[in-house]
Design a protein around this motif. Sequence first.
Motif, mmCIF file in Angstrom:
data_model
loop_
_atom_site.group_PDB
_atom_site.id
_atom_site.type_symbol
_atom_site.label_atom_id
_atom_site.label_comp_id
_atom_site.label_asym_id
_atom_site.label_seq_id
_atom_site.Cartn_x
_atom_site.Cartn_y
_atom_site.Cartn_z
ATOM 1 N N TRP A 75 83.849 -12.746 -30.904
ATOM 2 C CA TRP A 75 84.736 -12.423 -32.014
ATOM 3 C C TRP A 75 85.807 -13.474 -32.315
ATOM 4 O O TRP A 75 86.501 -13.362 -33.330
ATOM 5 C CB TRP A 75 85.422 -11.073 -31.767
ATOM 6 N N LYS A 124 85.208 -15.372 -35.798
ATOM 7 C CA LYS A 124 85.371 -14.469 -36.951
ATOM 8 C C LYS A 124 86.828 -14.044 -37.101
ATOM 9 O O LYS A 124 87.360 -13.976 -38.216
ATOM 10 C CB LYS A 124 84.462 -13.254 -36.773
ATOM 11 N N TYR A 125 87.480 -13.763 -35.976
ATOM 12 C CA TYR A 125 88.871 -13.317 -36.016
ATOM 13 C C TYR A 125 89.774 -14.416 -36.579
ATOM 14 O O TYR A 125 90.633 -14.164 -37.429
ATOM 15 C CB TYR A 125 89.320 -12.938 -34.613
ATOM 16 N N GLN A 157 89.017 -16.883 -38.530
ATOM 17 C CA GLN A 157 88.748 -17.183 -39.937
ATOM 18 C C GLN A 157 89.096 -16.007 -40.848
ATOM 19 O O GLN A 157 89.809 -16.182 -41.850
ATOM 20 C CB GLN A 157 87.276 -17.564 -40.113
ATOM 21 N N ASP A 158 88.641 -14.807 -40.514
ATOM 22 C CA ASP A 158 88.800 -13.669 -41.422
ATOM 23 C C ASP A 158 90.169 -13.001 -41.335
ATOM 24 O O ASP A 158 90.684 -12.509 -42.341
ATOM 25 C CB ASP A 158 87.714 -12.623 -41.141
ATOM 26 N N VAL A 159 90.738 -12.974 -40.143
ATOM 27 C CA VAL A 159 92.008 -12.265 -39.954
ATOM 28 C C VAL A 159 93.198 -13.208 -40.045
ATOM 29 O O VAL A 159 94.211 -12.888 -40.669
ATOM 30 C CB VAL A 159 92.016 -11.526 -38.594
ATOM 31 N N GLY A 178 93.103 -16.419 -41.249
ATOM 32 C CA GLY A 178 93.038 -17.349 -42.374
ATOM 33 C C GLY A 178 92.725 -18.779 -42.008
ATOM 34 O O GLY A 178 93.044 -19.708 -42.767
ATOM 35 N N GLU A 231 86.772 -22.744 -41.756
ATOM 36 C CA GLU A 231 85.499 -22.588 -41.051
ATOM 37 C C GLU A 231 85.397 -23.560 -39.882
ATOM 38 O O GLU A 231 84.892 -23.228 -38.810
ATOM 39 C CB GLU A 231 84.332 -22.798 -42.015
ATOM 40 N N ALA A 265 87.609 -22.454 -37.031
ATOM 41 C CA ALA A 265 87.083 -21.249 -36.388
ATOM 42 C C ALA A 265 86.107 -21.574 -35.253
ATOM 43 O O ALA A 265 85.846 -20.717 -34.402
ATOM 44 C CB ALA A 265 86.397 -20.362 -37.416
ATOM 45 N N GLU A 321 86.512 -2.186 -37.091
ATOM 46 C CA GLU A 321 86.120 -1.569 -38.353
ATOM 47 C C GLU A 321 86.887 -0.278 -38.623
ATOM 48 O O GLU A 321 87.360 -0.046 -39.733
ATOM 49 C CB GLU A 321 84.612 -1.268 -38.325
#
Length: 402
Positions: free
Chosen positions: A225, A228-229, A231-233, A235, A238, A241, A357
Amino acid sequence: MTDPRLRYGRGALAFAFFVQGVAFALLVTRIPAIQDRYGVSDALLPAFLAGVPVLAGVGSVATGALVRRVPAGTVLRWSQPVVLLALVTVGVGGGTWQLGLALGVFGLAAGALDASMNMLGVSLQRAYGRSIMLGFHAVYSLGGIVGASLAWAGAHGGLPLGALYGPVVSVLLPAALWGSRWYVEGERAREGGSAGGGRGGFPGLWALCLVMACAYIGDSTVSNWSAKYLQDVLGGSEALATVPYNAYMVTTLLGRAVGDLAVRRLGAVLVVRGGAVLAAGGFAVVAGAPGAWAGLAGFTVLGLGLSVLVPQTFAAAGRHAVAHHGPGASDAAVARLNVFNYVGFLVGSPLVGVLGEVWSPRGAMLVPLVLVLMTLHHARSFGGPGARYGGRYERSRTVDVG
């Protein structure tokens, strides 16, 4: 002076840890390419991936029974080539059934390999009379870094999986077989001892099993994780990340490289407590990070904290088993404990994903934080006579050489 036979055995076992680190990294870092090669759907992929640790647990349990009749070094000598050949089969197979078979063999052999490697490591530590287990796991981390780097180079160069795995295995397999000539059983080679322990084992085994599972829940959280964390959380880009897991692996290597010295100077209990606090602090930074760079710092600290927990848990299991049931009981304790490696791996990633989620990604990071802090409650299980040097064979610092 340390017996030269023990020094050769230590070097040979360290190389086995390195080879397994390379092999495992080559598999897990190319999962997207494996999925594309075999046309495995996103829905079916988790079943394939979950099968590996489940069968590895079976292999570990079977090894615990097998080593009552066959030396752990023999199990290691023949399970490592099977792991490597299964890796090549993953790279060259043509059908889904072949992938399933190859991953199944990989899992079973990896479980036997992990258990037997740590059995030999614990017995060698007991023979040396001082902490050396963290060094073996440091070499495993180094192998993981090398394997991940080779996987990156293969992906960057557009190499098919077979063209990547084949040459690597053609070098590692004969080298591993050659090195296996020097495997040593440590104190067990010179002393008898029952493989007992009964159904309940020794006092503290279940506490150590819990620590092992929690440590691997933390580890699987980072491996599955972190990108993903970030990049997505948080900011991050790529490119950025991809950095957290590499930073985590580097600090894991550094922590294990100096960890044996820390255990010798400070004792296992204090080192484990310090590692748990560092790991919890890293998860706290990740959960509250205002941006990507702060999150990266948290994942970096995590590597230092978690690095000491697993090797010291194996060492404590072997030490207590010997104290209660004799040298032969160490192997059974290590095999049982090793199963919780896979339990943590299986539980960790889905747990954090589901909580991310239904609750929030930041909140999900607090769960491994709390689990790692539980280690503080069980830290006394890492103590007892000889916890600094490795068992009832503790030696004076004046002979701490070799």
